[in-house]
Design a protein around this motif. Structure first.
Motif, PDB file in Angstrom:
ATOM      1  N   TYR A   1       4.404  -9.111  16.703  1.00 24.32           N
ATOM      2  CA  TYR A   1       3.595  -8.583  16.086  1.00 24.32           C
ATOM      3  C   TYR A   1       3.301  -8.045  14.574  1.00 24.32           C
ATOM      4  N   ILE A   2       3.803  -9.180  14.303  1.00 20.87           N
ATOM      5  CA  ILE A   2       3.567  -8.842  12.121  1.00 20.87           C
ATOM      6  C   ILE A   2       2.380  -8.859  11.990  1.00 20.87           C
ATOM      7  N   PHE A   3       1.695  -9.691  12.400  1.00 24.00           N
ATOM      8  CA  PHE A   3      -0.274  -9.387  11.561  1.00 24.00           C
ATOM      9  C   PHE A   3      -0.865  -9.581  12.343  1.00 24.00           C
ATOM     10  N   TYR A   4      -0.571  -9.087  13.905  1.00 24.02           N
ATOM     11  CA  TYR A   4      -1.847  -8.517  15.112  1.00 24.02           C
ATOM     12  C   TYR A   4      -2.321  -7.565  14.270  1.00 24.02           C
ATOM     13  N   ASP A   5      -1.702  -6.582  13.454  1.00 24.01           N
ATOM     14  CA  ASP A   5      -3.457  -5.441  12.835  1.00 24.01           C
ATOM     15  C   ASP A   5      -4.165  -5.816  11.947  1.00 24.01           C
ATOM     16  N   LEU A   6      -4.298  -6.941  11.491  1.00 23.56           N
ATOM     17  CA  LEU A   6      -4.820  -7.522  10.095  1.00 23.56           C
ATOM     18  C   LEU A   6      -6.092  -7.497  10.417  1.00 23.56           C
ATOM     19  N   ASP A   7      -6.656  -7.887  11.701  1.00 21.55           N
ATOM     20  CA  ASP A   7      -8.572  -7.262  11.635  1.00 21.55           C
ATOM     21  C   ASP A   7      -8.518  -5.963  11.151  1.00 21.55           C
ATOM     22  N   LYS A   8      -7.460  -5.333  11.631  1.00 21.85           N
ATOM     23  CA  LYS A   8      -7.872  -3.686  10.827  1.00 21.85           C
ATOM     24  C   LYS A   8      -8.102  -3.630   9.604  1.00 21.85           C
ATOM     25  N   VAL A   9      -7.779  -4.525   8.583  1.00 23.62           N
ATOM     26  CA  VAL A   9      -7.140  -4.473   7.354  1.00 23.62           C
ATOM     27  C   VAL A   9      -8.909  -4.325   6.883  1.00 23.62           C
ATOM     28  N   GLN A  10      -9.182  -3.451   5.976  1.00 26.04           N
ATOM     29  CA  GLN A  10     -10.467  -3.716   5.419  1.00 26.04           C
ATOM     30  C   GLN A  10     -10.681  -3.802   4.080  1.00 26.04           C
ATOM     31  N   THR A  11     -12.219  -3.816   3.878  1.00 28.70           N
ATOM     32  CA  THR A  11     -12.579  -4.056   2.342  1.00 28.70           C
ATOM     33  C   THR A  11     -12.015  -2.621   1.050  1.00 28.70           C
ATOM     34  N   GLY A  12     -11.411  -3.188   0.234  1.00 28.77           N
ATOM     35  CA  GLY A  12     -11.036  -1.779  -0.799  1.00 28.77           C
ATOM     36  C   GLY A  12      -9.876  -0.902   0.074  1.00 28.77           C
ATOM     37  N   ASP A  13      -8.913  -2.555   0.634  1.00 27.54           N
ATOM     38  CA  ASP A  13      -7.358  -1.586   0.816  1.00 27.54           C
ATOM     39  C   ASP A  13      -6.528  -2.075  -0.127  1.00 27.54           C
ATOM     40  N   GLU A  14      -5.284  -1.827   0.721  1.00 22.56           N
ATOM     41  CA  GLU A  14      -4.651  -2.195  -1.015  1.00 22.56           C
ATOM     42  C   GLU A  14      -3.432  -3.021  -0.155  1.00 22.56           C
ATOM     43  N   ILE A  15      -2.895  -4.492  -0.806  1.00 29.31           N
ATOM     44  CA  ILE A  15      -1.854  -5.399  -0.646  1.00 29.31           C
ATOM     45  C   ILE A  15      -0.751  -4.495  -1.235  1.00 29.31           C
ATOM     46  N   LEU A  16      -0.088  -5.098  -1.324  1.00 29.19           N
ATOM     47  CA  LEU A  16       0.871  -4.811  -3.165  1.00 29.19           C
ATOM     48  C   LEU A  16       2.197  -6.249  -2.392  1.00 29.19           C
ATOM     49  N   LEU A  17       2.463  -6.835  -3.526  1.00 25.84           N
ATOM     50  CA  LEU A  17       3.678  -8.198  -3.229  1.00 25.84           C
ATOM     51  C   LEU A  17       4.546  -7.185  -4.925  1.00 25.84           C
ATOM     52  N   LYS A  18       5.776  -7.984  -4.144  1.00 25.61           N
ATOM     53  CA  LYS A  18       7.113  -7.757  -4.942  1.00 25.61           C
ATOM     54  C   LYS A  18       7.862  -8.739  -5.029  1.00 25.61           C
ATOM     55  N   ASP A  19       8.418  -9.399  -6.284  1.00 23.34           N
ATOM     56  CA  ASP A  19       8.926 -10.861  -6.431  1.00 23.34           C
ATOM     57  C   ASP A  19      10.303 -10.409  -6.393  1.00 23.34           C
ATOM     58  N   SER A  20      10.725 -10.796  -6.316  1.00 26.89           N
ATOM     59  CA  SER A  20      12.777 -10.556  -6.120  1.00 26.89           C
ATOM     60  C   SER A  20      13.576 -10.373  -6.925  1.00 26.89           C
ATOM     61  N   ASN A  21      12.891 -10.499  -8.524  1.00 25.83           N
ATOM     62  CA  ASN A  21      13.362  -9.348  -9.961  1.00 25.83           C
ATOM     63  C   ASN A  21      12.160  -7.898  -9.701  1.00 25.83           C
ATOM     64  N   GLY A  22      11.939  -7.560  -8.730  1.00 25.98           N
ATOM     65  CA  GLY A  22      11.505  -6.085  -8.383  1.00 25.98           C
ATOM     66  C   GLY A  22       9.759  -6.530  -9.208  1.00 25.98           C
ATOM     67  N   GLY A  23       9.357  -7.921  -9.705  1.00 30.75           N
ATOM     68  CA  GLY A  23       7.821  -7.244 -10.452  1.00 30.75           C
ATOM     69  C   GLY A  23       6.512  -7.000  -9.713  1.00 30.75           C
ATOM     70  N   GLU A  24       5.557  -6.512  -9.916  1.00 26.57           N
ATOM     71  CA  GLU A  24       4.924  -5.358  -8.322  1.00 26.57           C
ATOM     72  C   GLU A  24       3.428  -6.328  -8.736  1.00 26.57           C
ATOM     73  N   TYR A  25       2.576  -6.341  -7.698  1.00 31.32           N
ATOM     74  CA  TYR A  25       1.599  -6.882  -7.621  1.00 31.32           C
ATOM     75  C   TYR A  25       0.830  -6.247  -7.257  1.00 31.32           C
ATOM     76  N   TYR A  26      -0.157  -5.359  -7.177  1.00 28.95           N
ATOM     77  CA  TYR A  26      -1.181  -4.712  -6.580  1.00 28.95           C
ATOM     78  C   TYR A  26      -2.760  -5.606  -6.535  1.00 28.95           C
ATOM     79  N   TYR A  27      -3.385  -5.697  -5.109  1.00 31.18           N
ATOM     80  CA  TYR A  27      -4.255  -6.057  -4.909  1.00 31.18           C
ATOM     81  C   TYR A  27      -5.440  -5.356  -4.319  1.00 31.18           C
ATOM     82  N   ARG A  28      -6.842  -5.496  -3.790  1.00 27.08           N
ATOM     83  CA  ARG A  28      -7.518  -4.840  -3.653  1.00 27.08           C
ATOM     84  C   ARG A  28      -7.955  -5.612  -2.485  1.00 27.08           C
TER      85      ARG A  28
END
Length: 198
Positions: A122-149
């Motif tokens: 069920y990892i992406f079961y609720d993907l349909d609940k994500v809406q325009t304007g919601d945040e997505i954050l990715l981190k890399d293995s060196n600690g870099g952070e990438y913020y998406y809207r």
């Protein structure tokens, strides 16, 4: 000009799984990396973003995904399209770009249903609940952070590769899973990079 024309032989590692990305002849390249009928949705072959070049970034290409609207925090994203990796968690399609690369579409797939007793359940079961304007954050293995809207949400056919391509003038992340109840199409959520921390 081809990579073989300018790179030394030892650097011509490429991405052999995707070397025939546009071969439509009988017995040519596979039309899918992950086939239709998967609860992650089909993942078509796509022209490699990093063909003939080193993508840079951390040696360990594992990413970590946080999507508050889905209740996900620090979920591993393996740089692989293997069924084993997809059964453990989510995957980054290696032919697509990485978040530290300008103009990349970092493409991530995960199961809608998944497997009992695994990280994919069920990892992406609720993907349909994500809406325009919601945040997505990715981190890399060196600690870099990438913020998406989130700025795009759509359902596409299994063969659609356009959603995997770079988007002119943007750096984006794309999340994919299957549609329910039949797994026949792909639910796509895409977000634009708005800030990053190294």
């Amino acid at each position: 000009m081809l990579p073989k024309d300018i790179l030394p032989k030892k650097e011509l590692t490429g991405a052999p799984t995707f070397s025939k990305w546009n071969d439509t002849s009988p017995g040519g390249g596979s039309s899918k990396v992950v086939p239709e009928g998967s609860s992650a949705g089909a993942i078509p072959n796509v022209r490699p973003f990093n063909f003939g070049r080193d993508p840079g970034g951390p040696k360990d290409k594992t990413l970590y995904l946080t999507v508050p609207a889905m209740g996900l925090s620090g979920v591993p994203v393996y740089n692989s399209t293997s069924e084993d990796a997809l059964a453990k968690s989510t995957i980054h399609v290696p032919a697509t770009g990485f978040p530290w690369q300008k103009g990349a579409n970092s493409y991530i797939a995960g199961h809608r249903i998944g497997y009992t007793g695994s990280g994919s359940l069920y990892i992406f079961y609720d993907l349909d609940k994500v809406q325009t304007g919601d945040e997505i954050l990715l981190k890399d293995s060196n600690g870099g952070e990438y913020y998406y809207r989130v700025d795009k949400k759509e359902v596409v056919d299994p063969s659609n590769v356009e959603v995997m391509n770079p988007v002119a003038g943007k750096s984006v992340v794309t999340l994919q899973t299957c549609t329910l109840p039949d797994y026949k199409k792909r639910l796509i959520v895409q977000g634009e990079l708005v800030s990053k921390k190294s």
